[in-house]
Design a protein around this motif. Sequence first.
Motif, PDB file in Angstrom:
ATOM      1  N   THR A   1       9.077  11.581  -9.859  1.00 38.76           N
ATOM      2  CA  THR A   1       8.696  12.265  -8.625  1.00 38.76           C
ATOM      3  C   THR A   1       7.962  11.301  -7.690  1.00 38.76           C
ATOM      4  OG1 THR A   1       6.542  12.990  -9.487  1.00 38.76           O
ATOM      5  CG2 THR A   1       8.443  14.423  -9.902  1.00 38.76           C
ATOM      6  N   LEU A   2       7.764  11.759  -6.474  1.00 39.92           N
ATOM      7  CA  LEU A   2       7.064  10.941  -5.469  1.00 39.92           C
ATOM      8  C   LEU A   2       5.662  10.576  -5.958  1.00 39.92           C
ATOM      9  CD1 LEU A   2       6.992  11.631  -1.661  1.00 39.92           C
ATOM     10  CD2 LEU A   2       4.854  11.296  -2.876  1.00 39.92           C
ATOM     11  N   TYR A   3       4.932  11.548  -6.471  1.00 39.51           N
ATOM     12  CA  TYR A   3       3.564  11.286  -6.908  1.00 39.51           C
ATOM     13  C   TYR A   3       3.544  10.328  -8.080  1.00 39.51           C
ATOM     14  CZ  TYR A   3      -1.129  12.154  -8.716  1.00 39.51           C
ATOM     15  OH  TYR A   3      -2.408  11.996  -9.169  1.00 39.51           O
ATOM     16  N   GLU A   4       4.443  10.479  -9.029  1.00 38.30           N
ATOM     17  CA  GLU A   4       4.488   9.585 -10.188  1.00 38.30           C
ATOM     18  C   GLU A   4       4.828   8.161  -9.774  1.00 38.30           C
ATOM     19  OE1 GLU A   4       7.342  11.437 -12.657  1.00 38.30           O
ATOM     20  OE2 GLU A   4       5.966  12.962 -13.457  1.00 38.30           O
ATOM     21  N   ALA A   5       5.726   8.013  -8.811  1.00 38.39           N
ATOM     22  CA  ALA A   5       6.083   6.679  -8.334  1.00 38.39           C
ATOM     23  C   ALA A   5       4.897   5.995  -7.656  1.00 38.39           C
ATOM     24  CB  ALA A   5       7.267   6.767  -7.381  1.00 38.39           C
ATOM     25  N   ALA A   6       4.161   6.759  -6.828  1.00 32.17           N
ATOM     26  CA  ALA A   6       2.995   6.177  -6.153  1.00 32.17           C
ATOM     27  C   ALA A   6       1.935   5.761  -7.162  1.00 32.17           C
ATOM     28  CB  ALA A   6       2.425   7.184  -5.158  1.00 32.17           C
TER      29      ALA A   6
ATOM     30  N   ALA B   1     -16.040  -3.780   3.879  1.00 33.50           N
ATOM     31  CA  ALA B   1     -14.770  -3.533   4.571  1.00 33.50           C
ATOM     32  C   ALA B   1     -13.641  -3.439   3.549  1.00 33.50           C
ATOM     33  CB  ALA B   1     -14.502  -4.649   5.571  1.00 33.50           C
ATOM     34  N   HIS B   2     -12.752  -2.457   3.738  1.00 37.49           N
ATOM     35  CA  HIS B   2     -11.755  -2.185   2.708  1.00 37.49           C
ATOM     36  C   HIS B   2     -10.473  -1.661   3.348  1.00 37.49           C
ATOM     37  CE1 HIS B   2     -10.460  -1.700  -1.349  1.00 37.49           C
ATOM     38  NE2 HIS B   2     -10.335  -0.380  -1.288  1.00 37.49           N
ATOM     39  N   SER B   3      -9.401  -1.759   2.592  1.00 38.00           N
ATOM     40  CA  SER B   3      -8.092  -1.270   3.027  1.00 38.00           C
ATOM     41  C   SER B   3      -7.415  -0.586   1.847  1.00 38.00           C
ATOM     42  CB  SER B   3      -7.230  -2.440   3.533  1.00 38.00           C
ATOM     43  OG  SER B   3      -5.941  -1.990   3.871  1.00 38.00           O
ATOM     44  N   TRP B   4      -6.795   0.574   2.114  1.00 41.73           N
ATOM     45  CA  TRP B   4      -6.090   1.298   1.070  1.00 41.73           C
ATOM     46  C   TRP B   4      -4.845   1.952   1.667  1.00 41.73           C
ATOM     47  CZ3 TRP B   4     -10.734   2.656   3.169  1.00 41.73           C
ATOM     48  CH2 TRP B   4     -10.835   3.896   3.801  1.00 41.73           C
ATOM     49  N   VAL B   5      -4.190   2.848   0.903  1.00 43.66           N
ATOM     50  CA  VAL B   5      -2.883   3.391   1.275  1.00 43.66           C
ATOM     51  C   VAL B   5      -2.953   4.913   1.294  1.00 43.66           C
ATOM     52  CG1 VAL B   5      -0.432   3.551   0.634  1.00 43.66           C
ATOM     53  CG2 VAL B   5      -1.679   1.404   0.296  1.00 43.66           C
ATOM     54  N   GLU B   6      -2.248   5.516   2.262  1.00 46.57           N
ATOM     55  CA  GLU B   6      -2.040   6.954   2.282  1.00 46.57           C
ATOM     56  C   GLU B   6      -0.543   7.230   2.179  1.00 46.57           C
ATOM     57  OE1 GLU B   6      -5.869   8.575   4.889  1.00 46.57           O
ATOM     58  OE2 GLU B   6      -3.884   8.496   5.795  1.00 46.57           O
ATOM     59  N   VAL B   7      -0.191   8.162   1.291  1.00 43.72           N
ATOM     60  CA  VAL B   7       1.209   8.512   1.027  1.00 43.72           C
ATOM     61  C   VAL B   7       1.440   9.948   1.484  1.00 43.72           C
ATOM     62  CG1 VAL B   7       2.996   8.749  -0.734  1.00 43.72           C
ATOM     63  CG2 VAL B   7       1.277   6.920  -0.916  1.00 43.72           C
ATOM     64  N   TYR B   8       2.619  10.188   2.122  1.00 44.80           N
ATOM     65  CA  TYR B   8       2.916  11.511   2.686  1.00 44.80           C
ATOM     66  C   TYR B   8       3.928  12.244   1.821  1.00 44.80           C
ATOM     67  CZ  TYR B   8       4.153  15.155   6.010  1.00 44.80           C
ATOM     68  OH  TYR B   8       4.376  16.364   6.620  1.00 44.80           O
ATOM     69  N   SER B   9       3.598  13.514   1.550  1.00 47.27           N
ATOM     70  CA  SER B   9       4.507  14.382   0.806  1.00 47.27           C
ATOM     71  C   SER B   9       5.013  15.474   1.738  1.00 47.27           C
ATOM     72  CB  SER B   9       3.793  15.004  -0.396  1.00 47.27           C
ATOM     73  OG  SER B   9       4.582  16.035  -0.961  1.00 47.27           O
ATOM     74  N   PRO B  10       6.333  15.499   2.069  1.00 46.36           N
ATOM     75  CA  PRO B  10       6.831  16.547   2.976  1.00 46.36           C
ATOM     76  C   PRO B  10       6.750  17.938   2.357  1.00 46.36           C
ATOM     77  CG  PRO B  10       8.634  15.226   2.106  1.00 46.36           C
ATOM     78  CD  PRO B  10       7.382  14.534   1.696  1.00 46.36           C
ATOM     79  N   ALA B  11       6.822  18.062   1.025  1.00 46.43           N
ATOM     80  CA  ALA B  11       6.733  19.379   0.393  1.00 46.43           C
ATOM     81  C   ALA B  11       5.327  19.962   0.546  1.00 46.43           C
ATOM     82  CB  ALA B  11       7.111  19.284  -1.087  1.00 46.43           C
TER      83      ALA B  11
END
Length: 707
Positions: free
Chosen positions: A405-410, A490-500
Motif C-alpha cells: 500500500t501507499l503507507y507501507e511503501a512510504a 533547521a530541518h527538512s522532511w517529507v509530506e506524503v499525500y493520500s487521495p483516499a
Amino acid sequence: MVALGGAALLLSGAVDWRLGGAFFALFALSLFLEKRSWQISEKVGLILILLALPIFYLDWQRQWTAQATADERLAGVAALTHLLLFLSAIKLLQRKQDRDWVFLYLISFFEILLAAGLMTSPSFLVLLVGYVLVALMAAVCFEIRRAERNAQLDATTFLQRKRKSAAGRCGLSEWRLLAVVVALGFFIFGLGLPIFLLIPRMGSGAFAHAGEGVAGFVGFSEGIRLGEIGRLQQSNRIVMRVRIEGDDRMMRLRWRGAALDRFDGRSWARSSPRARLVPKGEHDLFQLGTIDSLHRLTTQTVFLEPIDTPVLFVAPRVVAVQGALPFVRLDAEGNLSTLPHPFERITYRVYSEIESDEPWGFGTERLGEIRYSIADARYLQLPSAIDPRIEQLAQDVIRQARAHTLYEAARAIENYLQTSYGYSLEMKASGEDPLADFLFRVREGHCEYFSSAMAIMLRTQGIAARVVNGFKMGEYNEAADVHIVRQRDAHSWVEVYSPAAGRWLSFDPTPFVPFQDGPPSDGLSAKLRKYAEALELFWLQYVVSYDRQEQRQLARAIGDELRAQQASFMSWADDALRRAQRGWQTGGEAAKRAATIIAVICLIAFVIYRTRNRWMAFWMKHRRARRTETVAFYERMVEILARGGWHRAPDQTPAEFAAATGLAEVAQVTEAYHRVRFGAQDLTTAEIVQIEACLRRLEDVARERLA
C-alpha cells in the motif's frame, strides 16, 4: 546620565566598539578639562553644532547607500545615533552654563529612548533603573546649586547652629540625598508598573540590532538548495522560543515552515506562490479548519525572533492561529505567512491537531491503483535528467519490504534511508546530479539530502510527495518551560499525500542524531544559561511583546490566583470557626471566662482606639496652655521693668535687653525664658518658685526707682 546614555547605545549595537571607545575617551577628557581654560568657547561649540546638521544628512546618505538592501530605518537609526554622540561630545568639551547642562540631560534621555527601541535584552532594565536614579540625583543637585547661587544671604544666618565639621555636613547631606533619590526611584517604578501592566504595547517588538544585519538573520529559507541547511546548522543563534501547554510539551514535534513541490535536480521551490487571506475573527483568531479529535489538540505559543521571511512556524496539522497579526495568508501548500518583520519580534498562538504515528485510514491505496487529480499532478514532477538508478532503488526497497500500500511503501523508504545512510554536516555530494551522488557514492549527508531522496523515490513510484522546510523541536528549558529553537535546528522532511484519506502525513527519513552538538551539560554554567534564557523570555513576553492578549492572560492569572487565595482563606476560616465552636462547647467554664476577659480587653482597646484623637487633642491643649502660662512670666517681667523705666527696644533680643538692665534677676528669668521658648523645655516646680521670687524682687526694685 551622559555616560549611561552612551553605554546604552553601545550595548544595543547601534554603534561599534571603536566609535564607542572614542566617545568615552572624549568623555574622560571632558572630566579632566572641566572648569579649566582649555575648554572650547560657547561660540565655537555653537558653530560645531550647526555644522553637525549637514554632516548628519551626509551620514544618513552614506548609511543608506551602504545598506541598500536593508530597510531605510536602519540608515536613519545609525545616523541619528552618530548625531547624538557628536552633540554630546561637543557639549561635554564646551564651557557650560545652566542651559548647556539641560541640553546634555535631554540628549542623554533621547539616547536611552533610542536604546529602548534597539535593545530587547533584560540588561536594558538594569540600565534604565541606573539612569532613573542618576537622573533624579542630577536634577536635585542641579536645582540645589542653582538655588544656592541665586539665594541672598539671610540676616539671621548667624543664629544657625554650626556643624562640627564641613566634611561631616557634606557626608550627611549626600547620604540623605541618596536616600531621597532611592525612595523617589521606588515611588516612580511603583506608579509606573500598574500603568505598564494596564496599557498594552502598540507595537510587537523593536528594531533588530543594526550590527546583526537583516538578510540571513535567521537560518531559514523558503526554498531549499542541496547543501544549504548544513551550513545553517552550524550556527547557534536563537530563532524562536515555543511554549507548549499541558502534557504535550514532551512530545516530539516539528515546526513547519514552507512546503515545496518543484525540484530541478539541485533545489526545491514552490510552483504556485499565490495565497489567500484568512478571515480574522474575534480575539485575533484566524481559523483554518476544524478538529477531528480533541485529545490530539495541542496549543503552542511562539516567540519568533526578527527574521527575513514572513513565514509563520506551526506544528502540523494547524487548526487556528491567534495573535496581534495584521493578516495571515494561506497558500496552496498549506504555508502560513504574515507581514514581514525583519526588525521586530512577534508572538502568536497556534492550535494544532497532532498527527498519529499510525494514522487510521491513511495510505490504504494499493500500489499501482493510486489515482490523483490534475491539481495534484505537480507532486509527481521529476527533474528532466534523473538518474534511472533512483527509480530502480525505490522499487527494490519496496519489494524487499513487501510493501503493498501507499503507507507501507512510504514507511519502507523512510526506514531504508534512516538505517542505510549516515548523517553528516559536511557537504560531500557533488557533480551534476548531487542527489544520485549522495545515494550511490557518498552515502552521507544532512537532512535535505534525505528528504529530497525520499520525495523523489516516492514520485518515481507514482506517490505524491513534497519536501517541507522548518525546524526541529529544539532544546527544552525547564526553567522557562519553553523549547529553545536555534539555527542549528533547521530541518527538512517529507509530506506524503493520500487521495483516499484526502490529507498529508509527515515522514522524516533523516537518521536520528541524539546529541548533534555534544551531550547536554548539567554543570553550573548550563544551569545559569537556562536561568538567563528564562529571564530573557520573561522580558520578551511581558515587556517587549506585551500586548492585549498577554494583558488578558495576566489579568486572568491574577484573578485565578486571587480566587484560589480567597477559597483557601474561607476554608481556613470555616475550619477555625468549627474548632472554636467545639472548644466553646467542650472547654468548660474556664474557657468561657477566658473568652469573656479577652472580649472585655478587646472592647476597652476598641474604645481607646476610637477616642484616641479626643485624648490627644485634650493633652495637646493642656500642654499648649501650660506652655503659654510658663512663657507668660517673661511678658510680666517686661511690664514690671517698663514701670521702672527700663523699656525694651523693638530691635533688642531678650539677651541684649537683659544685659542692658544689668540686673541678675533679669538675666535669670531670661535664661529660663530661652529654655522654655526656644528649647521646648518645661520648668520644674522649684524653678517656678525661683522665677516668682525674682519677679517680686523686680517689683520692689521698680517701686524704689520710681520713688
